[in-house]
Scaffold this motif. Structure first.
Motif, PDB file in Angstrom:
ATOM      1  N   HIS A 123      17.782   4.024  29.650  1.00 17.06           N
ATOM      2  CA  HIS A 123      18.503   5.246  30.031  1.00 17.06           C
ATOM      3  C   HIS A 123      19.105   5.157  31.434  1.00 17.06           C
ATOM      4  O   HIS A 123      20.041   5.879  31.744  1.00 17.06           O
ATOM      5  N   LYS A 169      38.870   1.904  12.668  1.00 19.99           N
ATOM      6  CA  LYS A 169      38.681   1.080  11.462  1.00 19.99           C
ATOM      7  C   LYS A 169      38.947   1.875  10.190  1.00 19.99           C
ATOM      8  O   LYS A 169      38.573   1.453   9.093  1.00 19.99           O
ATOM      9  N   ARG A 227      22.806  -1.283  27.218  1.00 22.21           N
ATOM     10  CA  ARG A 227      22.565  -1.635  25.816  1.00 22.21           C
ATOM     11  C   ARG A 227      23.712  -1.100  24.950  1.00 22.21           C
ATOM     12  O   ARG A 227      24.149  -1.749  24.002  1.00 22.21           O
ATOM     13  N   GLN A 228      24.205   0.073  25.317  1.00 21.43           N
ATOM     14  CA  GLN A 228      25.265   0.691  24.516  1.00 21.43           C
ATOM     15  C   GLN A 228      26.589  -0.056  24.633  1.00 21.43           C
ATOM     16  O   GLN A 228      27.299  -0.220  23.642  1.00 21.43           O
ATOM     17  N   THR A 229      26.920  -0.515  25.838  1.00 18.89           N
ATOM     18  CA  THR A 229      28.185  -1.264  25.956  1.00 18.89           C
ATOM     19  C   THR A 229      28.058  -2.607  25.249  1.00 18.89           C
ATOM     20  O   THR A 229      29.031  -3.116  24.695  1.00 18.89           O
ATOM     21  N   TYR A 277      21.976  10.403  21.712  1.00 16.31           N
ATOM     22  CA  TYR A 277      21.350   9.111  21.394  1.00 16.31           C
ATOM     23  C   TYR A 277      19.885   9.150  21.796  1.00 16.31           C
ATOM     24  O   TYR A 277      19.455  10.007  22.579  1.00 16.31           O
ATOM     25  N   ASN A 325      28.115   6.641  34.341  1.00 25.84           N
ATOM     26  CA  ASN A 325      28.895   7.839  34.680  1.00 25.84           C
ATOM     27  C   ASN A 325      28.707   8.266  36.131  1.00 25.84           C
ATOM     28  O   ASN A 325      29.038   9.388  36.488  1.00 25.84           O
ATOM     29  N   ALA A 377      22.671   4.385  18.785  1.00 22.04           N
ATOM     30  CA  ALA A 377      23.833   5.272  18.918  1.00 22.04           C
ATOM     31  C   ALA A 377      24.611   4.904  20.165  1.00 22.04           C
ATOM     32  O   ALA A 377      24.032   4.678  21.213  1.00 22.04           O
ATOM     33  N   ILE A 378      25.927   4.857  20.028  1.00 24.09           N
ATOM     34  CA  ILE A 378      26.766   4.614  21.201  1.00 24.09           C
ATOM     35  C   ILE A 378      27.884   5.658  21.208  1.00 24.09           C
ATOM     36  O   ILE A 378      28.337   6.097  20.143  1.00 24.09           O
ATOM     37  N   PRO A 379      28.309   6.083  22.379  1.00 28.29           N
ATOM     38  CA  PRO A 379      29.325   7.143  22.397  1.00 28.29           C
ATOM     39  C   PRO A 379      30.707   6.670  21.936  1.00 28.29           C
ATOM     40  O   PRO A 379      31.595   7.491  21.797  1.00 28.29           O
ATOM     41  N   TRP A 380      30.843   5.362  21.686  1.00 24.10           N
ATOM     42  CA  TRP A 380      32.109   4.832  21.181  1.00 24.10           C
ATOM     43  C   TRP A 380      32.163   4.872  19.656  1.00 24.10           C
ATOM     44  O   TRP A 380      33.154   4.465  19.060  1.00 24.10           O
ATOM     45  N   ARG A 428      23.804  11.369  32.166  1.00 22.21           N
ATOM     46  CA  ARG A 428      25.216  10.982  32.241  1.00 22.21           C
ATOM     47  C   ARG A 428      26.154  12.167  32.051  1.00 22.21           C
ATOM     48  O   ARG A 428      27.332  12.079  32.343  1.00 22.21           O
ATOM     49  N   HIS A 463      37.263   9.786  26.760  1.00 22.53           N
ATOM     50  CA  HIS A 463      36.553   9.018  27.784  1.00 22.53           C
ATOM     51  C   HIS A 463      35.951   7.751  27.160  1.00 22.53           C
ATOM     52  O   HIS A 463      36.178   6.654  27.641  1.00 22.53           O
ATOM     53  N   TYR A 464      35.220   7.924  26.091  1.00 22.92           N
ATOM     54  CA  TYR A 464      34.563   6.782  25.448  1.00 22.92           C
ATOM     55  C   TYR A 464      35.452   6.277  24.316  1.00 22.92           C
ATOM     56  O   TYR A 464      35.364   6.755  23.187  1.00 22.92           O
ATOM     57  N   ILE A 497      22.550   3.432  31.323  1.00 20.56           N
ATOM     58  CA  ILE A 497      23.443   4.343  30.595  1.00 20.56           C
ATOM     59  C   ILE A 497      23.878   5.488  31.519  1.00 20.56           C
ATOM     60  O   ILE A 497      25.037   5.899  31.525  1.00 20.56           O
ATOM     61  N   TYR A 551      29.744   2.804  13.217  1.00 26.83           N
ATOM     62  CA  TYR A 551      30.567   1.769  13.871  1.00 26.83           C
ATOM     63  C   TYR A 551      30.184   0.353  13.442  1.00 26.83           C
ATOM     64  O   TYR A 551      30.995  -0.560  13.543  1.00 26.83           O
ATOM     65  N   ILE A 600      35.566   3.883  17.530  1.00 27.81           N
ATOM     66  CA  ILE A 600      35.562   2.592  16.803  1.00 27.81           C
ATOM     67  C   ILE A 600      35.711   2.860  15.301  1.00 27.81           C
ATOM     68  O   ILE A 600      36.511   2.225  14.613  1.00 27.81           O
ATOM     69  N   LEU A 657      26.260  -3.176  22.526  1.00 27.39           N
ATOM     70  CA  LEU A 657      26.439  -2.891  21.089  1.00 27.39           C
ATOM     71  C   LEU A 657      27.918  -2.659  20.777  1.00 27.39           C
ATOM     72  O   LEU A 657      28.441  -3.160  19.784  1.00 27.39           O
ATOM     73  N   ARG A 658      28.563  -1.892  21.658  1.00 31.05           N
ATOM     74  CA  ARG A 658      29.995  -1.627  21.467  1.00 31.05           C
ATOM     75  C   ARG A 658      30.764  -2.935  21.382  1.00 31.05           C
ATOM     76  O   ARG A 658      31.519  -3.172  20.435  1.00 31.05           O
ATOM     77  N   TYR A 683      29.991  -5.067  18.161  1.00 29.77           N
ATOM     78  CA  TYR A 683      30.502  -4.585  16.868  1.00 29.77           C
ATOM     79  C   TYR A 683      32.011  -4.390  16.861  1.00 29.77           C
ATOM     80  O   TYR A 683      32.619  -4.344  15.798  1.00 29.77           O
ATOM     81  N   MET A 684      32.616  -4.269  18.043  1.00 29.48           N
ATOM     82  CA  MET A 684      34.080  -4.188  18.094  1.00 29.48           C
ATOM     83  C   MET A 684      34.678  -5.495  17.570  1.00 29.48           C
ATOM     84  O   MET A 684      35.740  -5.505  16.985  1.00 29.48           O
TER      85      MET A 684
END
Lengths: 445, 474
Positions: free
Chosen positions: A130, B369, A434-436, B349, A137, B358-361, A357, B395-396, A133, B329, B365, A438-439, A442-443
Motif C-alpha cells: 500500500h 481491448k 505491484r499495480q503498475t 483494491y 499520488n 485489482a489495478i486502477p487501469w 492515494r 488519470h489512470y 501505491i 484486464y 485496459i 501488473l498493468r 498484462y498490457m
C-alpha cells in the motif's frame, strides 16, 4: 538498575523529532526543479519557480533567478506544479494488508478496551504494497493509527513513505495517543447476556476515568519512591535500603506523557453527545487534545471553534444521517474554516473503502463544497504538520525542511492530474508498485 | 429484449394474479412474465396537478411529511448557454437543449423551441445526461441477501424496495438519475433486480423505470464461499460454487422439458395431460435459459470469468455484464469476444484476497481491448459522485472525456438494457439531464439541477433539502 518510569520517559524521543538517519546510503543527490508553478503552501505560489534539494533537505525556494548550484541534476518542470509531499493524518499503512484476511491485519487488540501500551511501530510493515501505491499520488507522510475497536487502542506513529528500511520510515514513534469515543467501543454485541463492560457511554467514560486515575496513582507511587529520602542523622541516602520499588505497569506508564500534556491525545468523536462527554473527560485530566471525526456534530461547530482545538477530518464522503441534509458532511471543512478552526484531512474512515492515494481528491471535494483551494491544500500539508508538531520539518516548501516534494502535470487536488516525480528526503522515488507491474505485464499480453 | 417485459410492477401484479388463476387456468407456459400487460407510458400513470413551481420552504428537520404537487411530465424547458457533454457526439460549447413532455426534443448549437418554453440559463455551466449506476444496493433496507440458500432466483427485489429511502435522494443530488438495484452477493443466483429512476418523493411505482428489462444477479467467488462454507454447507469452494449452479440449471432443463411435453400434449387436444407443478425457482431459472433475463454476475478473478462464460455456453444463455470484475484486464480479449460488459470500480483494491490484483487501469485496459465498461458504485457513497470516479479513468489510463462520460452514462445504460432510452443527450431520449456548476469530470463539480423525464427533481438553489416536490419527512 531498573528503569523507573521517569527514566523511561527521558529515553523516549521527544514527540515529533525525526530519528537521526543511519548513514546507510550515500547522501541524497543535489537536485533542482526549474520552471514549475511552485505551491509553497507557506508563502504563496511562485510562477516559474525554482526548488533546490541537497542532502535530503530543501535548500532554496524562489523565483526564476534563484541560484542553482553547480553539479545539480536539473529537472525542467515547465508546465508542471511543484508542491510539498502530501500528509495523510490517519491511515492503517503497514498495519493491514488485505482487509478481509485476518492474518494480514495488525491494527486492533480486541481483548481489552484500554491498550495504550500498544505501539504502532512494533507492527509497522514497511514492505506493505500500500505504501508504493500511495506514493504514486504524492503522499509522502502519514500518521499510522491503530484500529478503532478499543477506546484506547494504542499510540500513533508518523511515517515517511520511503526509507532505507522501516526504521528510518518511522520518523515519529508514539507521536500521539488514539482515544476513540465514538460509542462503537461499547461491548454490546450480540444478545443481552453477552454484553460486557463497558456497554454504555456511561460505562465507557467511567472506565476511562478510572484508568486515568489509576495512572495518576501509579505516577504518585513512583514519584514517592524516586523522592530522595529526607536526610536525617547524617545518613547519606536511605532510599535503597528501605523502599521497595512499585511494580511496573506498562499500560499505566504509557499514559503518563499524555497525562502530563507532553503529547496529544487524538480524540475520535463523531456525534455531539459524545463530544461533550469526551471533552469534559479530557479537561478533567488536562489532556492535550486533537479532535478527530465530528462527522455528525454539525450543530456544535461554534462550540468546537471556541475550544480552539485542531481537528482531523476523515474524508467527507460519509453519508449524512437521516435528519441531515444531503450535503451536511460535504460542507464540514468549509464550515470549520469559516469558524477559524485549524484542520487536516485523513484518508481513513470507518465507513468507506478509502485509500491514502485518494487524499488529494478528498481535499478537492471539500473545495467543491465551499472550502478555498489554498485551505484544502494546507489541510493535506502544512496544517497537518503543525497539528502533529512537525512543521519544522514538513508541510511546506521552505529552505531547511525535509525535501519531500512532488511534481505533477496539473492541479494536485484534481482527479485527472498525474504525478510525475516524487522526492522523499531528497531522493526520487520510482513511481512503481505491484499495480503498475501488473498493468505493464498484462498490457503486453 | 421482448417488448412484453415492460415493468417489474406489472410483473408482480401478474404473479399475484397467477396465484389465483393457477387453479382454474392452464398456463400455456410456466413463467408468468410472458403474460404481463404493458405499463402505461411515463407521465400518464396518474393524472396529477401541475407543480406549483414554488420552492419548498426551508422547513429543516421539524417539518411533518408533506407531499408536494407531482410533476406532470409535460414541462417545456430550454437549457441555454452551457457546455453540453452529449456522450454520443462530443462537446457542444454554448449549446442548447430543448425538453418537452419528458423527452429531449433537440440538442445542438441552437434549437427551435416555442416561446412558451421555460428558459434556463446555463452559461458557464456544464450539461450532461443523468448519471447511471449499474450496481447499487440502496433503498433495500438491508434486505439484500436471502442468504439461506445459494440458488434463489425467485427472489424479487421489488418486494423489498424501500422507495422512501434517502439514499435515492442523496444519489439524485449527486446527479445519478437511474440505478440498477441488485441483490447482494451471498448467493450464486440471488434474485431479480429493480431498475429505478431517482424520482425521490413520488409513489413507489413512479420510481420504476418503465420498460426496463429484468436483470438477475449471480455471484461467485469468496462471498458465497464464506456464507455457505462458514455454515459447513456447499458451496465452500469455487468448485462448489459452480457445481451448485450447474445442478440448478440441470433441474431447470428437466422442468422446461416437462412443461414443453405438457404444452405439446394439450395443444394436440390431450385432455388427460397432467399439468406439472409450478415452481417459482425453476420458472426463474428457465427464464435465464430462455434468455429472458439480463444476467449480471458479481465476480472478481480471471479464472471465474472464464468459468462463468463456459457455463453460459454450456447452458446457452448470455451474460450481460461482469460486476466488480477487477481482473478483467487479464482476459479482456476473451470477455470482449463474448460480448460481456464490465461494471467495475475505478480504484478499489486490496479489501479482500480476490481484490488483490485489482489495478486502477482495469477500466481503460479492458475498454481498449473491446470491453464495454461502466464505472459503478456498489456503494451508497460512491453513487453520489460517480463523476469523480469516472474522472479517475482519465488519470489512470488516459481515457478521453467521451470515454469517461460513457462509463457512467451510456455503458451502464446498456448493461441495464435501457440505452435506447437514457444515457446520452440525444433527441428522443428521456429528458434525464444534469446541470453542473463546474466541469463534471473533476473533483470540483456538484450538480445544481437534476431533471428526470423533464421534471426538475433536484435543485441545489432551493432551501431545505433541495427537492422541489418533497420536503423533509421521508
Amino acid at each position: 538498575m531498573l528503569l523507573s518510569p521517569a527514566f523511561a520517559q527521558k529515553t523516549q524521543k521527544p514527540a515529533g523529532k525525526p530519528a537521526p538517519a543511519k548513514p546507510a546510503l550515500p547522501p541524497a543527490p543535489l537536485t533542482a526543479l526549474k520552471g514549475g508553478k511552485v505551491v509553497t503552501v507557506s508563502h504563496g505560489t511562485i510562477e516559474n519557480g525554482v526548488v533546490v534539494m541537497q542532502d535530503g533537505k530543501i535548500t532554496a525556494v524562489g523565483g526564476p533567478s534563484t541560484a542553482i548550484p553547480r553539479g545539480a541534476r536539473v529537472i525542467d518542470a515547465t508546465g508542471m506544479w511543484v508542491y510539498p509531499g502530501l500528509f495523510d493524518s490517519e491511515t492503517r499503512l503497514g498495519l493491514s494488508e488485505i482487509q478481509a484476511v485476518d492474518m494480514t491485519n495488525d491494527s486492533s487488540e480486541p481483548s481489552d478496551e484500554i491498550m495504550p501500551h500498544m505501539h504502532v511501530y512494533d507492527a509497522f510493515h514497511a514492505e506493505t504494497e500500500h505504501i508504493p501505491i500511495s506514493r504514486i499520488n504524492g503522499i509522502t507522510n502519514a500518521i499510522v493509527a491503530p484500529g478503532d475497536d478499543d477506546t484506547l487502542p494504542g499510540q500513533d506513529s508518523l511515517i515517511q513513505l520511503w526509507g532505507p528500511s522501516g526504521e528510518e520510515m518511522l520518523i515519529g514513534k508514539d507521536i500521539a495517543l488514539a482515544m476513540n469515543f465514538s460509542a462503537n467501543q461499547r461491548r454490546r454485541r450480540g444478545s443481552f447476556e453477552n454484553w460486557k463492560y463497558p456497554s454504555t457511554r456511561m460505562g465507557l467514560a467511567t472506565q476511562l476515568r478510572q484508568t486515568f486515575l489509576d495512572a495518576l496513582d501509579y505516577k504518585r507511587k513512583w514519584d514517592d519512591y524516586n523522592k530522595p529520602a529526607e536526610k536525617k542523622d547524617g545518613d547519606k541516602d536511605k532510599k535503597d535500603d528501605k523502599k521497595t520499588p512499585p511494580k511496573r505497569d506498562l499500560k499505566l506508564e504509557a499514559l503518563l506523557p499524555y497525562l502530563a500534556g507532553e503529547r496529544p491525545v487524538v480524540l475520535d468523536v463523531q456525534e455531539s453527545t459524545d463530544l461533550y462527554t469526551a471533552l469534559a473527560l479530557a479537561r478533567e485530566f488536562k489532556l492535550r487534545v486533537i479532535l478527530k471525526g465530528l462527522t455528525h456534530a454539525q450543530i456544535n461547530l461554534d462550540q468546537i471553534a471556541a475550544t480552539k482545538l485542531p481537528v482531523i477530518l476523515g474524508p467527507i464522503y460519509e453519508q449524512p444521517r437521516d435528519d441531515e441534509r444531503y450535503d451536511a458532511v460535504y460542507k464540514l471543512p468549509a464550515e470549520l474554516h469559516r469558524r477559524g478552526v485549524k484542520f487536516a484531512f485523513a484518508s481513513y474512515d470507518l465507513y468507506a473503502v478509502v485509500q491514502p492515494r485518494n487524499l488529494p481528491y478528498e481535499a478537492g471535494y471539500a473545495v467543491a463544497w465551499g472550502l478555498p483551494w489554498d485551505e484544502a491544500m494546507k489541510a493535506i500539508t502544512l496544517n497537518a504538520a503543525e497539528i502533529w508538531g512537525v512543521a519544522g520539518q514538513l508541510g511546506s516548501l521552505d529552505a531547511g525542511k525535509t525535501a519531500n516534494v512532488v511534481v505533477s502535470n496539473g492541479d494536485p487536488l484534481d482527479v485527472k492530474t498525474d504525478v510525475k516525480h516524487v522526492f522523499i528526503a531528497g531522493r526520487e522515488v520510482p513511481l512503481e508498485s505491484r499495480q503498475t507491474r501488473l498493468r505493464d505485464e498484462y498490457m503486453k499480453r | 429484449m421482448s417488448p412484453v417485459r415492460r415493468s417489474l410492477f406489472a410483473f408482480l401484479l401478474v404473479v399475484a394474479l397467477a396465484a389465483f388463476a393457477a387453479a382454474q387456468q392452464q398456463p400455456s407456459n410456466p413463467p408468468a412474465q410472458t403474460q404481463q400487460p404493458e405499463a402505461p407510458p411515463p407521465g400518464q400513470q396518474q393524472p396529477a396537478p401541475a407543480p406549483t413551481g414554488e420552492p419548498a420552504a426551508d422547513s429543516g428537520t421539524q417539518a411533518a411529511p408533506q407531499k408536494m404537487a407531482k410533476p406532470t411530465g409535460h414541462n417545456e424547458v430550454v437549457i441555454k448557454g452551457g457546455t453540453l457533454l452529449t456522450v454520443t457526439h462530443g462537446r457542444i460549447a454554448n449549446g442548447q437543449l430543448y425538453i418537452k413532455d419528458g423527452k429531449i426534443v433537440a440538442v445542438g448549437q441552437t434549437v427551435q423551441a416555442p416561446a412558451s418554453a421555460k428558459v434556463i440559463d446555463a452559461t458557464g455551466k456544464w450539461v450532461t445526461p443523468g448519471l447511471i449506476d449499474a450496481h447499487s444496493h440502496i433503498a433495500l433496507d438491508g434486505d439484500v441477501n436471502e442468504a439461506t440458500s445459494p440458488i434463489t432466483p425467485q427472489m424479487i427485489m421489488l418486494d423489498a424496495f424501500q422507495y422512501t429511502d434517502k439514499g435515492i435522494y442523496r444519489a439524485l443530488a449527486g446527479g445519478t438519475t437511474t440505478s440498477l438495484l441488485l441483490h447482494g452477493s451471498a448467493n450464486m443466483i440471488g434474485g431479480q433486480a429493480v431498475v429505478i429512476k431517482h424520482k425521490y418523493g413520488m409513489d413507489r411505482d413512479d420510481l420504476l423505470f418503465p420498460g426496463a428489462p429484468q436483470s438477475i444477479k449471480f455471484a461467485s467467488g469468496e462471498n458465497p464461499k464464506r456464507v455457505y462454507g462458514g455454515r459447513n454447507q456447499t458451496p465452500a469452494t469455487r468448485m462448489g460454487n459452480f457445481a451448485v449452479m450447474r445442478q440448478a440449471f440441470q433441474e431447470a432443463r428437466e422442468y422446461m422439458r416437462e412443461w414443453d411435453d405438457y404444452n405439446a400434449k394439450t395443444q394436440k387436444g390431450d385432455k388427460d395431460a397432467k399439468q406439472p407443478k409450478r415452481d417459482l425457482k425453476l420458472d426463474a431459472l428457465a427464464d435465464i435459459l430462455r434468455g429472458k433475463l439480463l444476467v449480471q454476475i458479481h465476480c472478481y478473478r480471471a479464472d471465474e470469468f472464464l468459468t462463468e462464460m463456459a457455463i453460459a455456453h454450456e447452458f446457452g444463455y448470455k451474460i450481460r455484464a461482469f460486476h466488480h470484475g477487477l481482473e478483467v484486464y487479464k482476459v479482456a480479449d476473451k470477455v470482449a469476444a463474448d460480448g460481456v460488459a464490465l461494471a467495475t470500480f475505478s480504484d478499489w483494491y486490496g479489501y479482500k484476497m480476490e481484490a488483490n490484483d485489482a489495478i486502477p487501469w482495469n477500466a481503460v485496459i479492458s475498454m481498449r481491448k473491446g470491453v464495454r465498461v461502466a464505472i459503478k458504485s456498489d456503494s451508497d457513497d460512491l453513487t453520489r459522485r460517480l463523476n469523480q470516479e469516472a474522472a479517475k479513468t482519465m488519470h489512470y489510463g488516459g481515457a478521453t472525456e467521451d470515454e469517461a462520460m460513457k462509463m457512467i452514462t451510456l455503458n451502464p445504460a446498456w448493461i441495464i438494457g435501457v440505452d435506447d432510452k437514457v444515457g446520452s443527450l440525444d433527441a428522443g431520449k428521456d429528458a434525464d439531464v444534469v446541470i453542473w456548476d463546474k466541469y463534471p469530470l473533476s473533483s470540483y463539480a456538484t450538480p445544481e439541477k437534476v431533471f428526470i423525464d423533464g421534471d426538475l427533481f433536484f435543485d441545489k438553489s432551493l432551501p431545505g433539502y433541495g427537492m422541489p416536490y418533497y420536503t423533509e419527512g421521508k
